[in-house]
Design an enzyme around this catalytic site. Structure first.
Site, short mmCIF file in Angstrom:
data_model
loop_
_atom_site.label_atom_id
_atom_site.label_comp_id
_atom_site.label_asym_id
_atom_site.label_seq_id
_atom_site.Cartn_x
_atom_site.Cartn_y
_atom_site.Cartn_z
N LYS A 197 0.82 -1.22 0.00
CA LYS A 197 0.00 0.00 0.00
C LYS A 197 0.84 1.26 0.00
O LYS A 197 0.44 2.28 -0.54
CB LYS A 197 -0.97 0.01 1.18
CG LYS A 197 -0.31 -0.22 2.50
CD LYS A 197 -1.21 -1.05 3.41
CE LYS A 197 -0.37 -1.69 4.49
NZ LYS A 197 -0.71 -3.05 4.80
N GLU B 133 -5.11 -5.36 -5.60
CA GLU B 133 -6.29 -5.69 -4.80
C GLU B 133 -5.92 -5.87 -3.32
O GLU B 133 -6.67 -5.48 -2.43
CB GLU B 133 -6.94 -6.96 -5.35
CG GLU B 133 -8.18 -7.43 -4.62
CD GLU B 133 -9.31 -6.41 -4.68
OE1 GLU B 133 -9.83 -6.16 -5.77
OE2 GLU B 133 -9.66 -5.84 -3.61
N VAL C 15 -5.47 -2.91 -0.11
CA VAL C 15 -6.52 -2.37 0.77
C VAL C 15 -7.46 -3.51 1.16
O VAL C 15 -7.91 -4.26 0.29
CB VAL C 15 -7.35 -1.27 0.08
CG1 VAL C 15 -8.41 -0.71 1.03
CG2 VAL C 15 -6.45 -0.16 -0.43
N GLY D 147 -7.03 -6.32 2.66
CA GLY D 147 -6.56 -7.71 2.65
C GLY D 147 -7.37 -8.56 1.70
O GLY D 147 -7.37 -8.32 0.49
N GLY E 150 0.23 -10.73 18.43
CA GLY E 150 0.80 -10.65 17.09
C GLY E 150 0.00 -9.76 16.14
O GLY E 150 0.26 -9.73 14.94
N GLU F 173 2.73 -4.64 15.65
CA GLU F 173 4.17 -4.85 15.59
C GLU F 173 4.85 -4.24 16.80
O GLU F 173 4.26 -3.45 17.52
CB GLU F 173 4.70 -4.23 14.29
CG GLU F 173 4.13 -4.97 13.09
CD GLU F 173 4.62 -4.40 11.78
OE1 GLU F 173 5.83 -4.12 11.68
OE2 GLU F 173 3.80 -4.25 10.87
N ASP G 66 -1.01 3.81 8.19
CA ASP G 66 -1.45 2.69 7.36
C ASP G 66 -2.85 2.97 6.80
O ASP G 66 -3.08 2.81 5.59
CB ASP G 66 -1.46 1.41 8.23
CG ASP G 66 -2.01 0.21 7.48
OD1 ASP G 66 -1.26 -0.36 6.68
OD2 ASP G 66 -3.18 -0.14 7.68
N LYS H 108 -4.22 3.67 2.73
CA LYS H 108 -5.34 2.95 2.12
C LYS H 108 -6.42 3.90 1.62
O LYS H 108 -6.96 3.71 0.53
CB LYS H 108 -5.90 1.94 3.12
CG LYS H 108 -4.91 0.80 3.39
CD LYS H 108 -5.37 -0.05 4.55
CE LYS H 108 -4.40 -1.20 4.83
NZ LYS H 108 -4.68 -1.83 6.15
N GLY I 252 -3.68 -10.41 7.39
CA GLY I 252 -3.45 -11.83 7.62
C GLY I 252 -2.85 -12.45 6.38
O GLY I 252 -3.12 -12.05 5.26
#
Lengths: 413, 413
Positions: free
Chosen positions: B100, B124, B127, B129, B182, B185, B196, B200, B298
């Site tokens: 992204k 694709e 944005v 996932g 998890g 980060e 982030d 997007k 993911g």
């Protein structure tokens, strides 16, 4: 220059013409070429329409005009739509349609005809109105195996159920209101009996699993028997009643598909899909759950989906290889009796031991209660079992004089 | 036969290889031809990998192999990704990416390079996932003018906010939990500061409105200042706090875009998008509101979106004409001060008249209250006003000794 013909100038057809001319500039930019609606087919006269010069009554004019490359079929029903669509495809014209009945009955055949003639047969508008669902299913999810689809696919019944849930209305009163607001037709059978939702889940299942699922093979139950009492029991276990179309790939490769009212837990994203909205949940092996939500019907949303398909036809150089499924002989769908589900049952009985009998037959049932519950009314949710087992238990309860007042499946989250 | 190269064998890259080989048969069927991953580029060694023969460390091997037709860039960051992607496009290879940052900064340029060389640049996975959003936006909605997009675009911050809302956790405790699970980060700045989500919304706005919206032009505020007190006030007016990326076409053709925490009413479909899920609401002039919902991140969801793009590249015969936007000089975005919004403010002041002053400056404010509210804390929602007007009122309140403890915009439904 791409010439287009629109078959049918009803609600959707007039919307297609309206959306096309309103956004023509950006549509042509997206399609990469000039586009024009050359014909509109309708048996009626529209002397005051700004498009009056485009109207024709004879389908053959369109069929025989080689300059027409894309045809939008928005008449609805099987005939004459089927004959028109097939003829156009055979003449090398791509066809787009909003006609779910046609796609659900003849999809595999028409897709094969399109392929044979190197044109396309698209039907984004047939499911979910303006919600993009057909294309995401066959393209974006190309790298997924789709495991299950479950959706609220009919806005009319969702409106009625929402009124029953939020305002405690009876089914009859809510239906009357839906008719007054124009959400339900004077003859509402196709909606309230579940046939419309059935056609849509057939299209989604056929596309997802690659094998034509025919409406007549899918167990379909509408919402006419749902009462405010059932709504109250659903609420007592944090659920709402929704008309759900569901299709699932079984381990043996067959498809489990059905349309029926279901208890939907508040934890499900589908539980908040209210009023005339549609929501479709797609479970993919890699994506997990993806939900598509929006207005499932209406002139402009549906028309915009049809026009989107027209653009795609204009851009295509050959038949899409991925929008495709195989014909089947109707043996691809498992019988309802093999379906496994938990079931809500509402029973009228003079004997309290009805619960003990149910427990003995079905195992650990969950007993529900509601305000104002009569002493001879019992409600409970069965454990997950084969429908054949549940049906046998129901027969047993009836044989001891119990009357089944309500019967609604539970959607697993 | 289409040969593929995968640049980067991290989380997403290894997922791409896994999804590709797992679903290879259906992928090839959908693409209409044989496909093979020929190279995997990574600086590290993977001696135990079943794909160890495919690993290369020298990018030029891939760039100079004419048999490689599609390249998946899943390294992330601007460099070396930018150089690699541009080189591949110039060599006539289509590129797909989940990056992204790269698309948000260099999208217009790379789309132009792709067009020049008759190949494709697809993203694709950048944005949402595994949620199909880019393709529906540019294809299915072809017949729509998109009016506005608003979305929960970052799963990490949504998880943190959900914990703060449901379990009354502090921001710090919720962040720690997200890190332990998890979801966040070790250096969580890109998520919690909103960068982030900003990248997007820039991609979605650029695509929807046709003009590149650069991250540096978009006002971006993260969730680090949100407290349990703000969450309680939101609840008092039937809302939840969500980190929202929003972009809107103004009447003068410019774009209003911003990323910030917002009060989202329970009436909005976005209010029920919880945990690590993403939800994106697209308002079209014909479709009305359409919502896309699913896991926004993911390994497998993202990888499946990348592989879906690979399939589309394999099928394409030339550059997609519709996936496109123009470069801009950054003057296409309206300044934050011109944005109109209602604002929640939480103020510490010894003087009750702070509310009277606010009312005088801003008009009919809505006063909020919460359990355990100290006597020197005041909270209210302003009417809709230009941000410049609200900022001026805040300065005025501060000048009379008030301290602004919380400041959150209200999302209009």
């Amino acid at each position: 220059m791409i010439n287009i013909a629109v078959l049918g100038y009803g609600v959707v057809g007039s919307g297609v013409v309206e959306v096309f001319y309103k956004n023509r500039e950006s549509i042509q930019k997206k399609a990469g070429q000039e586009m024009e609606i050359k014909y509109i087919l309708d048996v009626r006269d529209f002397p005051d329409s700004p498009y009056k010069d485009k109207f024709v009554k004879d389908f053959d004019i369109i069929a025989n005009d080689e300059s027409v490359k894309v045809v939008a079929e928005v008449i609805g029903g099987i005939e004459p739509s089927y004959t028109f669509v097939k003829t156009c495809l055979e003449k090398g014209k791509s066809v787009v349609t909003s006609n779910k009945e046609l796609v659900a009955s003849k999809g595999a055949e028409l897709l094969a005809v399109a392929k044979e003639h190197h044109v396309n047969f698209f039907f984004e508008a047939s499911v979910g109105g303006g919600i993009p669902i057909i294309r995401p299913l066959h393209m974006c999810l190309a790298a997924n195996e789709i495991v299950e689809i479950e959706g609220i696919l009919n806005g009319t019944t969702n409106f009625i159920l929402t009124k029953m849930i939020r305002e405690n209305m009876s089914f009859e009163a809510a239906l009357k209101m839906a008719q007054e607001l124009g959400y339900a037709e004077r003859n509402p059978a196709a909606d309230i009996e579940g046939h419309d939702a059935c056609r849509k889940i057939c299209i989604l299942a056929s596309l997802s699993f690659g094998s034509h699922v025919y409406p007549q093979d899918v167990y379909t139950k509408g919402i006419t028997q749902i009462t405010p009492e059932d709504v109250a029991y659903a609420e007592s276990c944090d659920s709402v009643i929704k008309l759900i179309g569901r299709a699932k790939k079984m381990e043996d490769g067959r498809i489990s598909a059905m349309v029926c009212p279901m208890f939907v837990s508040h934890e499900s994203q589908l539980s908040t899909v209210d009023d005339v909205f549609n929501g479709i949940l797609v479970k993919g092996d890699a994506t997990g759950d993806v939900v598509f939500y929006g207005k499932g019907a209406g002139k402009l949303p549906t028309a915009s989906a049809v026009v989107g398909d027209i653009v795609d036809c204009a851009k295509a150089t050959d038949t899409s290889t991925s929008l495709h499924w195989e014909p089947s002989e109707g043996k691809n769908v498992v019988d309802k009796s093999e379906n496994e589900t938990a079931m809500y049952l509402r029973v009228k009985s003079d004997e309290v031991k009805v619960l003990d009998v149910a427990r003995k037959l079905l195992g650990d049932i969950r007993v529900l209660s509601r305000e104002g519950q009569p002493s001879d009314e019992f409600a409970f949710i069965t454990p997950i079992a084969k429908e054949a087992v549940i049906d046998a238990a129901i027969s047993r309860l009836e044989s001891m004089g119990a009357e089944i007042l309500g019967e609604v499946r539970i959607l697993e989250c």
